[in-house]
Design an enzyme around this catalytic site. Structure first.
Site, PDB file in Angstrom:
ATOM      1  N   GLU A   4     -20.792  29.389 -32.168  1.00  0.00           N
ATOM      2  CA  GLU A   4     -21.205  28.270 -32.992  1.00  0.00           C
ATOM      3  C   GLU A   4     -20.194  27.131 -33.010  1.00  0.00           C
ATOM      4  O   GLU A   4     -20.276  26.245 -33.835  1.00  0.00           O
ATOM      5  CB  GLU A   4     -21.478  28.750 -34.415  1.00  0.00           C
TER       6      GLU A   4
ATOM      7  N   SER B 173      -8.410  34.810 -42.888  1.00  0.00           N
ATOM      8  CA  SER B 173      -8.718  33.798 -43.893  1.00  0.00           C
ATOM      9  C   SER B 173      -9.812  34.275 -44.822  1.00  0.00           C
ATOM     10  O   SER B 173     -10.882  34.700 -44.393  1.00  0.00           O
ATOM     11  CB  SER B 173      -9.161  32.514 -43.174  1.00  0.00           C
TER      12      SER B 173
ATOM     13  N   GLN C 299     -12.449  37.709 -40.704  1.00  0.00           N
ATOM     14  CA  GLN C 299     -12.092  38.112 -39.336  1.00  0.00           C
ATOM     15  C   GLN C 299     -10.819  38.938 -39.337  1.00  0.00           C
ATOM     16  O   GLN C 299      -9.805  38.493 -39.882  1.00  0.00           O
ATOM     17  CB  GLN C 299     -11.812  36.882 -38.479  1.00  0.00           C
ATOM     18  N   GLY C 300     -10.834  40.070 -38.712  1.00  0.00           N
ATOM     19  CA  GLY C 300      -9.625  40.879 -38.559  1.00  0.00           C
ATOM     20  C   GLY C 300      -9.271  40.993 -37.102  1.00  0.00           C
ATOM     21  O   GLY C 300      -9.403  42.047 -36.487  1.00  0.00           O
TER      22      GLY C 300
ATOM     23  N   SER D 207      -6.417  38.670 -35.288  1.00  0.00           N
ATOM     24  CA  SER D 207      -5.002  38.406 -34.973  1.00  0.00           C
ATOM     25  C   SER D 207      -4.074  39.444 -35.601  1.00  0.00           C
ATOM     26  O   SER D 207      -4.398  40.066 -36.609  1.00  0.00           O
ATOM     27  CB  SER D 207      -4.596  37.026 -35.503  1.00  0.00           C
TER      28      SER D 207
ATOM     29  N   GLU E 289      -2.042  24.103 -26.689  1.00  0.00           N
ATOM     30  CA  GLU E 289      -1.466  24.455 -25.387  1.00  0.00           C
ATOM     31  C   GLU E 289      -2.423  25.388 -24.626  1.00  0.00           C
ATOM     32  O   GLU E 289      -2.671  25.208 -23.426  1.00  0.00           O
ATOM     33  CB  GLU E 289      -0.101  25.130 -25.584  1.00  0.00           C
TER      34      GLU E 289
END
Lengths: 400, 371, 400, 371
Positions: free
Chosen positions: A244, A161, A126-127, A129, A380
């Protein structure tokens, strides 16, 4: 989709038998502190083993190699947890986020190109953040300049990750800097072999390096890599990201119950030098019972969430409720385990990466629990979502 | 919110904070947990704080030591201070005077000798620590045997003082790390700022001149040593919790999300407020215990156990919340917050768990009379 | 102001001896559920007893009948708590809020008129809160129209504790409706005998009626009733309201430790039908020890707060810290006591009003604890104050 | 967030919610806690929900009863439902068939008779309730003696069923409130919506026809009764907690302070979110326990104890937080929230404290094998 109870019971014993025959007996010990390549090889091999019996991507449509009912998936993940099978952590983004993106918003060609490849072991990252776009993901600043049939991308991604092993990347890029922040973002599939991509591992609090920074320097992505409309990537991300989560929460809550809590009980049954067991301390026993209750409630809730999702009757924000509950309960259980096991809990210096978020290395597991209370929307943020979407409470006034 | 022991303490604290400023894992980017320079500590007078002036020390007391311990906690200092200074110097000071002892105190203050003290670390019994070693006399030969786990700062010590039972009377026995029959097994822990080891003695022959009695009641001496260890850990936890709060306040003031500093959101602000509230109580508990221990109050174990139980727990909560409020950044190795959480959790288990200390306190309620 | 330790010890034994001789032995039983008039008579009598020995208003300046050092006040309140003396709850607003208002911002004439009267038993009530101005006190809407030498006041006040017995009222009124909300408020002393004042009791959650609503219908207050400048009442209120909170928190924390916790211990020492004591349950013992520690920390903190205040070295927001700690700890202790004492805790249906916030009627005390976590700035407001003033965190953006 | 037992339950829930809508202390402004109209409950079929059709009941099961119990909790209903329906009807149903029993069931369903059942209320032992009464046989005379405290709905009952030990075998004994030797001491509690009393029997002579055996294992019958009581209280707590959440959400949406609805502040919003999260788990625990009890699963006491321990605790927290978030208004008698907090706290202690239930659960861990 109703599956007769008898068939489910039979399926349960099939999965159980298979696990007892096929889960490597000593995988946790062998994988604890193992070098990166060994972890990758182990994960890829285990993925193919599961694939052969049809359990690697049970949630995919039948035409792509899945097609298992939700009721059966629940049984499958319960049994995998009960038999302490390794988790598919390396392929996680590929089989969940990439697949759901492709299935929901991809083109036929994109699907045909990638879904079979994922089954053959293609890995994804995943790209999303960025350093200044954490909880406020939509404020991302990586830019994509359109030049004819390609986009030229520059920027920096964080917390990607598994980027070191990934073949492809799900990438969010600001392609219209003039538009309101959620309306100028495009969603791309990026080949990780493209020149200009520099991946640097980031050590996490436990000293592991599965997170990465990704620096993008004039990376060229063809227009065919777009998913959904140009500048329409934010909606694609919203629709596909959490697709998912329900089943993942179910799997993890089963593992927290079957592996995490059971090992904690076992640790509390060990007789110390003076013959006493932690369990004999009523204060410890009381806390254990409180945790058992909460875990039972969580597991039940997760089953209900996937069943309701399947029935198209999801309650608002219930995915957030499950995530918040799982992550904070995991954290409290691991913190408590670290406290009561005492100094011994600090002497376990490695843990296998292929596990759920519990390994029996209590201090490392406690630290690792922050990997659930922070990413994917901090606790939060989840509480705000639950308050606003779950209960309809008014939003905060926007900042000036 | 540090306790105020007066101007001398303020000065000591100020000097220490300045000297240690760059040694926190927060500023070294988690690259290493290099021990503080021992000679620098010696030349600052910090190794001999409690050593009498006659032996080259400062002749101060535990109250002053507590100021330093809190500062060491603030930077999660990697230094064999707990073993050699908090326990070693004190153990020698609690002994009946003899030249061997005075000589050693001098060397300890000068930094030319380091010692470790093997106490029971994990589950202290109510009131009185049980000696983990015992003395056997075979004719004129003296032998010591036993085992203590998780002893701080053993590796690198020039001498190890074992708390041993000599016919049920607790005494201290000095052994060299190289003594035949003595085994030292390093016990590495997740917290890289602390160094622990198991000490196993199997019939180690000892020089009668190395077997020392406590001044006054031997039980009181042993108990005093254990209380020092507990309270030292509480001071450490107070310091590290305070640092975690300050780092978090700074971070959430600078970090913007959704167009506002995240510290302006109530969820974050109130969590920080709870840190301050928690630390305020911790600071009082430590202050009360330090005063009791410094002034040799009878029953000082009560405030000491209170401080150890509460502060060591609250520090874990605060360090954990600090990571949470730092978001992803707080979970990186580089940022260094993890070192504080690991140390806080280790502190919680060192020298008696919170549950054990509360059990000890609750035993006082059993009588029908007043508490 | 340093008082030699020896003198303090002597003073301590003086107070202790006096209490043992003068505190009515059975006042709690006699006062539990007593009719209102009996409570008022008892409070007035006890006030005069304390006044005679000089302990009713120890915090006042010597010239007005006080003059006790802070060190001595600490001893006094510790001993009153230790000997379970009745609290001066009826005169509370008079001797604290009214007195500090007069001393800080009143005229000489106002002081001469009221301070001696308070010693003689004059009672006061606060007229600050309104139905729509709770936490946001400055948004109050009671209006005061100046007509020459008088103000004509109309509006409604809420939570005016003890209004039914009060002789005078501290009143906040909006006198300049055009000004920003904190700059149009005036502070008045209002004679409760003035025509147009209608006081109606409000039953609280425990069924007691010390709170009142106060309806003001064309109430005429002379200009001489102004405290501080016209329209400058907000600052007066800020300066005087929290003046005595430190010593009050000290007194209450001493009572929580000496009365509340001690009684809880005693309740846990009672042998049940089968001869067991709650105390013998290690789970209960563990929680008791945790509470003892927190109470010890709170008491120590409260002593420190008054000492630092005396030395002019108050840390920012420490009054809020003490209030938050006391009120939430009180609530948790009473909740726990209700839980462990069990059904018996629900059978005590009355409690004396002259106590601290603990009476041994655990369920009523638990409910009563909300009288500390809500008024005087809710716990939520206190946390905001602690974050902003104590730690310097940024304020929220203002509402549009 | 109510559990979903299907369409029938939804309908039952809907009807009940409508009928009870104006009976909550929130809507009656706390003026009174008048019991619900018993004849109305009878005509709604709610008194005979579990009574077989042959005796004029609906022939439904505990799952349906649980729906109603949760709705009663929502309005903190003052009705002798716990004593007469949850326990009374069930006690009779668990007995071996006889005409007296069938006749009584018919009257219970019709609302012309009310009973109460004296079980041990305060500290249930692990697994098996101890009968608080015992039978003595003197020749042909049968006598019952013993004491049970805090028995629900005794005052006004036409008959009291005592759980008694007959030579160690638990049986039920029916006595009239006016029976010589029987003493009923009302035990008023802070919660005005519940009515409890101590039942003391001192050699009360009983008709042999009023001594009844449970069908099947007497121990199982007694245990089942106790489990019903525990779970009924958990259902009640779930309902009242849900109502407290809804009332709070409505209040904080309407109430403005500092120019904004207070529900827009994170401190308030997150507290409400925690209520929903807590209720979500409670709802699952209750659902699981109801299913286990309804289907007579062996070991049903495990989910029942889980539900009782957890739900009764969480409900107190939620009711307390509701008062807190309502501010001063929430603390008034008129607003009625106090009735919920009082009932929630009483529920927590009725039929076994959370600590007692957790102790019972933890006893399963003691073996060396799997749990």
């Amino acid at each position: 989709m109703a599956v007769p109870d008898r068939d489910l019971a039979e399926f349960r014993s099939t999965v159980g038998d298979w696990c007892r025959a096929n889960v490597p007996k000593d995988w946790r010990r062998a994988q604890a502190g193992a070098p990166e390549e060994q972890f990758v090889a182990f994960q890829k091999a285990w993925f193919q083993e599961l694939r052969q019996v049809g359990w690697a991507v049970p949630h995919w449509p039948a035409e792509w190699g899945g097609g298992m009912s939700v009721a059966e998936q629940i049984v499958l993940y319960q049994e995998l947890a009960a038999n302490d099978a390794p988790r598919l952590v390396l392929a996680f983004v590929a089989i969940h986020h990439a697949a759901s993106t492709l299935l929901v918003a991809g083109t036929d060609e994109q699907r045909r190109c990638h879904l079979p490849a994922i089954l053959d072991g293609e890995l994804w990252v995943q790209g999303f953040s960025e350093p200044d776009a954490g909880s406020d993901l939509a404020s991302l600043r990586t830019t994509g300049r359109r030049e004819g049939d390609v986009f030229v991308v520059n920027g920096q991604k964080l917390w990607s990750s598994g980027a070191a092993h990934a073949d492809w990347c799900l990438l969010l890029v600001r392609t219209d800097p003039g538009a309101p922040k959620r309306e100028g973002i495009s969603y791309f599939l990026m080949d990780m072999r493209t020149p200009g991509i520099d991946v640097r591992p980031i050590r996490n609090a436990n000293g592991e390096s599965h997170f990465c920074e990704m620096f993008l320097d004039d990376v060229v992505i063809p227009v065919s890599g777009l998913v959904g409309p140009e500048h329409g990537g934010w909606r694609v991300a919203q629709e596909t990201l959490s697709a998912e989560r329900g089943m993942t929460m179910l799997e993890l809550s089963e593992r927290l119950g079957r592996a995490g809590f059971t090992w904690l009980l076992e640790a509390c049954r060990v007789r110390g030098p003076s013959g006493d067991r932690l369990l004999d301390d009523p204060v410890v026993a009381d806390r254990l019972a409180a945790f058992e209750i909460e875990v039972a409630g969580l597991r039940s809730l997760c089953r209900r969430v996937v069943e309701r999702h399947e029935a198209g009757a999801s309650a608002p924000a219930e995915a957030s409720i499950a995530k918040l509950l799982y992550s904070e309960l995991l954290q409290r259980v691991m913190d408590f385990a670290t406290e009561v096991v005492g100094l011994e809990a600090h002497t376990q210096l490695t843990k296998p990466l292929s596990s759920g978020w519990e390994s029996g290395a209590w201090m490392l597991d406690y630290i690792g629990s922050y990997e659930w209370t922070i990413p994917g929307g901090t606790s939060e943020i989840q509480r705000t979502i639950i308050g606003e979407r779950g209960l309809g409470l008014p939003r905060e006034p926007a900042a000036r | 919110m540090d306790s105020d022991f007066g101007a001398v303490h303020d000065e000591l604290r100020g000097v220490a904070r300045m000297m240690l400023a760059n040694h926190s894992p927060l500023t070294t980017a988690g690259r290493s947990f290099k021990p503080l320079d021992w000679q620098l500590l010696a030349s600052s007078g910090w190794l001999g704080l409690e050593v009498p002036a006659a032996q080259g020390g400062a002749g101060a007391g535990f109250a002053e030591l507590a100021v330093l311990l809190t500062e060491f906690g603030r930077v999660a200092a990697a230094a064999p201070y707990l073993g050699s200074v908090v326990l070693g110097t004190a153990a020698l000071s609690l002994l009946e005077a003899n030249t061997g002892r005075d000589h050693r105190l001098q060397e300890l203050a000068a930094g030319t000798r380091r010692v470790a003290v093997a106490l029971p670390t994990d589950r202290p019994e109510v009131g009185q620590p049980t000696a983990p070693f015992r003395i056997r006399r075979a004719g004129s030969v003296l032998e010591v045997s036993g085992r203590a786990g998780f002893v701080p700062d053993v590796v690198g010590a020039d001498e190890i003082l074992l708390l041993a039972a000599d016919d049920h009377r607790p005494v201290l026995v000095a052994v060299a790390p190289s003594a035949p029959g003595l085994q030292i097994d390093a016990q590495p822990v997740v917290d890289e700022t602390r160094h622990l080891a198991a000490v196993i003695a199997d019939g180690v022959e000892i020089d009668p001149d190395s077997l020392w009695s406590f001044t006054g009641s031997p039980e009181a001496g042993a108990a005093r040593l254990a209380e020092r260890a507990m309270l030292a850990v509480a001071c450490d936890s107070l310091g590290l919790a305070t640092m975690m709060m300050e780092a978090t306040v700074a971070y959430v003031t600078d970090r913007y999300q959704f167009g506002r500093p995240i510290g302006s959101y109530q969820a974050v602000k109130h969590a920080c407020a709870d840190m301050l509230v928690g630390i305020s109580i911790c600071s009082e508990l430590v202050g009360t215990a330090v005063e009791a221990l410094s002034s040799d109050e009878p029953g000082s174990w009560v405030p000491v156990s209170m401080a150890k139980a509460h502060v060591s727990s609250v520090a874990v909560e605060i360090a954990g919340k600090a990571i949470q409020l730092h978001g992803g950044v707080g979970y990186t190795w580089e940022r260094g917050l993890h070192a504080y959480l690991k140390r806080a959790a280790l502190n919680r288990s060192l020298f008696g768990s919170p549950i054990a200390h509360r059990r000890r306190l609750a035993a006082r309620y059993a009588g029908e009379g007043n508490s």
